[in-house]
Design a protein around this motif. Structure first.
Motif, PDB file in Angstrom:
ATOM      1  N   PRO A   1     -66.206  18.071 116.521  1.00  0.00           N
ATOM      2  CA  PRO A   1     -64.970  17.954 115.732  1.00  0.00           C
ATOM      3  C   PRO A   1     -64.102  16.809 116.252  1.00  0.00           C
ATOM      4  O   PRO A   1     -64.362  16.261 117.317  1.00  0.00           O
ATOM      5  CB  PRO A   1     -64.292  19.305 115.977  1.00  0.00           C
ATOM      6  N   ARG A   2     -63.047  16.501 115.488  1.00  0.00           N
ATOM      7  CA  ARG A   2     -62.144  15.397 115.872  1.00  0.00           C
ATOM      8  C   ARG A   2     -61.220  15.772 117.013  1.00  0.00           C
ATOM      9  O   ARG A   2     -60.900  16.941 117.205  1.00  0.00           O
ATOM     10  CB  ARG A   2     -61.245  15.047 114.682  1.00  0.00           C
ATOM     11  N   LYS A   3     -60.759  14.738 117.702  1.00  0.00           N
ATOM     12  CA  LYS A   3     -59.642  14.859 118.646  1.00  0.00           C
ATOM     13  C   LYS A   3     -58.520  13.993 118.088  1.00  0.00           C
ATOM     14  O   LYS A   3     -58.770  13.136 117.235  1.00  0.00           O
ATOM     15  CB  LYS A   3     -60.062  14.334 120.020  1.00  0.00           C
TER      16      LYS A   3
ATOM     17  N   THR B   1     -60.607   9.384 113.410  1.00  0.00           N
ATOM     18  CA  THR B   1     -60.809   9.667 111.978  1.00  0.00           C
ATOM     19  C   THR B   1     -62.114  10.460 111.857  1.00  0.00           C
ATOM     20  O   THR B   1     -62.907  10.507 112.813  1.00  0.00           O
ATOM     21  CB  THR B   1     -60.967   8.366 111.161  1.00  0.00           C
ATOM     22  N   ARG B   2     -62.331  11.010 110.679  1.00  0.00           N
ATOM     23  CA  ARG B   2     -63.603  11.721 110.485  1.00  0.00           C
ATOM     24  C   ARG B   2     -64.773  10.749 110.637  1.00  0.00           C
ATOM     25  O   ARG B   2     -65.843  11.113 111.126  1.00  0.00           O
ATOM     26  CB  ARG B   2     -63.641  12.406 109.123  1.00  0.00           C
ATOM     27  N   ASN B   3     -64.564   9.498 110.211  1.00  0.00           N
ATOM     28  CA  ASN B   3     -65.654   8.516 110.328  1.00  0.00           C
ATOM     29  C   ASN B   3     -66.058   8.253 111.774  1.00  0.00           C
ATOM     30  O   ASN B   3     -67.185   7.855 112.048  1.00  0.00           O
ATOM     31  CB  ASN B   3     -65.260   7.204 109.634  1.00  0.00           C
TER      32      ASN B   3
ATOM     33  N   LEU C   1     -58.356  25.188  99.211  1.00  0.00           N
ATOM     34  CA  LEU C   1     -57.483  26.200  99.828  1.00  0.00           C
ATOM     35  C   LEU C   1     -56.113  25.597 100.135  1.00  0.00           C
ATOM     36  O   LEU C   1     -55.074  26.186  99.840  1.00  0.00           O
ATOM     37  CB  LEU C   1     -58.094  26.713 101.137  1.00  0.00           C
ATOM     38  N   ARG C   2     -56.150  24.403 100.714  1.00  0.00           N
ATOM     39  CA  ARG C   2     -54.881  23.733 101.072  1.00  0.00           C
ATOM     40  C   ARG C   2     -54.065  23.462  99.818  1.00  0.00           C
ATOM     41  O   ARG C   2     -52.853  23.685  99.801  1.00  0.00           O
ATOM     42  CB  ARG C   2     -55.173  22.428 101.815  1.00  0.00           C
ATOM     43  N   LEU C   3     -54.723  22.958  98.789  1.00  0.00           N
ATOM     44  CA  LEU C   3     -53.995  22.635  97.561  1.00  0.00           C
ATOM     45  C   LEU C   3     -53.327  23.895  96.994  1.00  0.00           C
ATOM     46  O   LEU C   3     -52.146  23.867  96.622  1.00  0.00           O
ATOM     47  CB  LEU C   3     -54.969  22.028  96.536  1.00  0.00           C
TER      48      LEU C   3
HETATM   49  O1  LIG Z   1     -59.755  17.121 109.882  1.00  0.00           O
HETATM   50  C1  LIG Z   1     -60.841  17.386 110.425  1.00  0.00           C
HETATM   51  O2  LIG Z   1     -61.402  16.659 111.251  1.00  0.00           O
HETATM   52  C2  LIG Z   1     -61.520  18.650 110.016  1.00  0.00           C
HETATM   53  C3  LIG Z   1     -61.534  18.710 108.550  1.00  0.00           C
HETATM   54  O3  LIG Z   1     -62.393  18.141 107.892  1.00  0.00           O
HETATM   55  C4  LIG Z   1     -60.407  19.342 107.894  1.00  0.00           C
HETATM   56  O4  LIG Z   1     -59.609  20.050 108.518  1.00  0.00           O
HETATM   57  O5  LIG Z   1     -60.281  19.134 106.675  1.00  0.00           O
END
Ligand SMILES: O=C([O-])CC(=O)C(=O)O
Ligand SMILES: NC(=O)C1=CN([C@@H]2O[C@H](COP(=O)(O)OP(=O)(O)OC[C@H]3O[C@@H](n4cnc5c(N)ncnc54)[C@H](O)[C@@H]3O)[C@@H](O)[C@H]2O)C=CC1
Length: 337
Positions: free
Chosen positions: A85-87, A91-93, A157-159
């Motif tokens: 996962p990210r720190k 970015t996700r990339n 879900l967020r939306l």
């Molecule tokens: O943000 C992230 O790295 C994990 C993710 O995809 C999200 O929470 O939508």
């Protein structure tokens, strides 16, 4: 009778997602695989009363694939939250370098061992890891466009949640997230400006200021969690909830006669249903709504009424997605581009 295999089952998403799947009586067998601790998680979950068979698998050595193959044997659905996962600051990339190989190797085994299974990719960057999964299955000659999904449910879900809050703030009226579900959807991709919330008539309730802050929160919701967790990972519990919502619909579609409405990131160009030219002329992957049946995606049901603003957002999304899709395809076929 549905067998589900979770790859990356001992992780932050894998554990709560496996818990939710343990509680679903339609799942007859749950196989958990991880490079660490999957047997421990399976033993823990096995104490929850159920008629379901549950098993945990981990490699016996660095080169051992027999345990992964045993986990995948006869799977109807493979869910993949394996990877880093990210720190904060990433970015996700930035996850591509590590997660691309993980997804490629896991999907390779799934294609060999359970070629008819539904494949649900959670590992980021989803915009690129799904093309990797598709290309890997193609090289094995077992790709089925109706059965490979990038799980973008968390954007939905967020939306639903954030729009419900925005409507309350703007009008004082309570519209619950459940009432918004299905009526508003997030399409496009799964990162920043590739995420396109489609608000339908609900947009009328919002001033441009409230709209813009809602848009930002949906597009950058992942960053909000990464920042709040201060280096201890990204969204896990909300993602497990989202992943379960998507997978439980797949289970419903597989085990019943009903056709279910869902949204996910798919390779749409070989699927029935219309997609606007601005999308179809530029990319072949997009998160889209569709009808889901026993054999997977039956029909893409693109929303009819996009506002000018949403159409503009879609153009931005498509542009960014092009490169991210190419990066995934190129990873499997370095000579193709
Ligand atoms: O943000 C992230 O790295 C994990 C993710 O995809 C999200 O929470 O939508
Ligand atoms: N699609 C979406 O909306 C979301 C995607 N994610 C992504 O999901 C992924 C997982 O996130 P977390 O669970 O928080 O990470 P985590 O680090 O807590 O768990 C990942 C698990 O994968 C396992 N793993 C690593 N390599 C593996 C391999 N080759 N085979 C099997 N298991 C392997 C690890 O041992 C670990 O248990 C990340 O890439 C993250 O960015 C996270 C949130 C939302």
């Amino acid at each position: 009778m549905v067998k589900i295999t979770v790859l990356g089952a001992a992780g932050g998403i894998g554990q709560p997602l496996s818990l939710l799947l343990r509680l679903n009586s339609k799942v007859s067998e749950l196989a958990l695989f991880d490079i660490v601790n999957a047997q421990g998680v399976a033993t823990d979950l096995s104490h929850i009363p159920s008629t379901q068979k549950i098993t945990g698998y981990g490699p016996k050595s660095k080169t051992d694939i027999t345990q992964l193959q045993a986990a995948l044997k006869d799977a109807d659905i493979v869910v993949i939250p394996a990877g880093i996962p990210r720190k904060p600051g990433m970015t996700r990339n930035d996850l591509f370098k590590i997660n691309a190989s993980i997804v490629k190797s896991l999907v390779h085994q799934a294609g060999l061992i359970c070629p008819n299974a539904f494949i649900c990719v959670i590992s980021n960057p989803v915009n690129s890891t799904v093309p990797i999964a598709v290309e890997e299955l193609k090289t094995l000659g077992v790709y089925n466009p109706s059965k490979v999904f990038g799980v973008t449910t968390l954007d939905n879900l967020r939306l639903e949640e954030f729009l419900s809050l925005s409507i309350k703030r703007a009008t004082g009226k309570t519209v619950t997230p459940a009432e918004l579900r299905g009526d508003v959807i997030s399409i496009g991709g799964h990162s920043g400006s590739t995420i396109v919330p489609v608000l339908n008539s609900w947009a009328r309730n919002l001033s441009s200021e409230v709209y813009d802050s809602l848009l930002h929160r949906v597009q950058y919701g992942g960053d909000e969690v990464v920042k709040a967790k201060q280096g201890r990972g990204s969204a896990t519990l909300s993602m497990a909830t989202a992943g379960y919502r998507f997978v439980s619909h797949l289970i419903e579609a597989l085990t019943g006669d009903s056709v279910v409405d869902e949204v996910a990131y798919v390779k749409f160009d070989e699927l029935p249903g219309q997609v606007p030219d601005i999308v179809a002329d530029n990319v072949s992957y997009f998160s889209l709504p569709f009808k889901l049946g026993k054999t997977g995606v039956k029909l893409i049901t693109f929303p009819h009424s996009l506002s000018d603003k949403e159409t503009g957002l879609m153009a931005v999304a498509v542009n960014q997605l092009k490169d991210e899709i190419a990066r995934g395809v190129n990873f499997v076929h370095p000579s193709k581009l």
